[in-house]
Design a protein around this motif. Sequence first.
Motif, short mmCIF file in Angstrom:
data_model
loop_
_atom_site.label_atom_id
_atom_site.label_comp_id
_atom_site.label_asym_id
_atom_site.label_seq_id
_atom_site.Cartn_x
_atom_site.Cartn_y
_atom_site.Cartn_z
N SER A 36 0.86 -1.19 0.00
CA SER A 36 0.00 0.00 0.00
C SER A 36 0.89 1.23 0.00
O SER A 36 2.01 1.22 0.50
N VAL A 55 -3.11 3.90 -2.72
CA VAL A 55 -3.11 2.84 -3.73
C VAL A 55 -2.84 1.53 -3.01
O VAL A 55 -1.96 1.47 -2.14
N ASP A 56 -3.58 0.47 -3.39
CA ASP A 56 -3.30 -0.84 -2.80
C ASP A 56 -2.71 -1.78 -3.86
O ASP A 56 -2.54 -1.40 -5.03
N LYS A 58 -3.85 -4.22 -5.46
CA LYS A 58 -4.72 -4.57 -6.59
C LYS A 58 -4.95 -3.40 -7.53
O LYS A 58 -5.67 -3.53 -8.51
N ASN A 60 -6.37 -0.47 -6.64
CA ASN A 60 -7.45 0.41 -6.21
C ASN A 60 -6.85 1.71 -5.68
O ASN A 60 -6.07 1.70 -4.74
N THR A 62 -7.55 5.76 -4.44
CA THR A 62 -8.52 6.75 -3.97
C THR A 62 -7.81 8.09 -3.84
O THR A 62 -6.61 8.15 -3.58
N LYS A 76 -12.10 7.94 -7.29
CA LYS A 76 -11.54 6.59 -7.35
C LYS A 76 -11.11 6.27 -8.77
O LYS A 76 -11.65 6.83 -9.73
N LYS A 77 -10.16 5.36 -8.88
CA LYS A 77 -9.82 4.77 -10.17
C LYS A 77 -9.04 3.49 -9.90
O LYS A 77 -8.62 3.22 -8.77
N THR A 78 -8.86 2.70 -10.93
CA THR A 78 -8.10 1.46 -10.82
C THR A 78 -6.87 1.56 -11.71
O THR A 78 -6.99 1.88 -12.90
N TRP A 152 -9.74 9.63 -13.08
CA TRP A 152 -10.39 9.64 -11.76
C TRP A 152 -11.88 9.83 -11.94
O TRP A 152 -12.33 10.66 -12.73
#
Length: 156
Positions: A36, A55-56, A58, A60, A62, A76-78, A152
């Motif tokens: 993270s 950020v994690d 995976k 994800n 924020t 949020k975004k990936t 985003w």
Amino acid sequence: MKAISKTFFLLAICMMLMAACKTKTGGSPKVASDFSLEIQHTGCRGNCPAYNITVDAKGNATYNGRRAVEMMGNYKKTLDAKTVEALSQSIIDAHFWDFEEEYGGEVADIPGVVTIVTIDGKTKRVNDIRNAPKELKELEAKLEALIGTEGWNKAE
């Protein structure tokens, strides 16, 4: 005896392939499953940007814009696996664990950047208020560039 040798050989190849495919996260073998990253811009009493990005492993991501930023509120975004891998590798390459925990000390009304990283069960927080080394400043800029400003979506 030849059949046993062939079977053993095929079994050894299968085991090597399975080991090579094993990942710690959903698709990126170079990123720890507990990875993270959090970047906090602390703002100031004036018109200094104040926001957080997390950020994690995976991907994800924020964003929370609190003051003096275009994107106010929660977004949020990936991120794709390649970007998360680049974030993690940048942290490792910059020797993040060797940085001091604080640069600049308690100084009133100076904006700062706090970077918090977790990798392989180890967490470190680096508070950059002033007089941080060039390498830390470069890492902060690189991480934010990798995360990017595009894509985003406003969180509901």
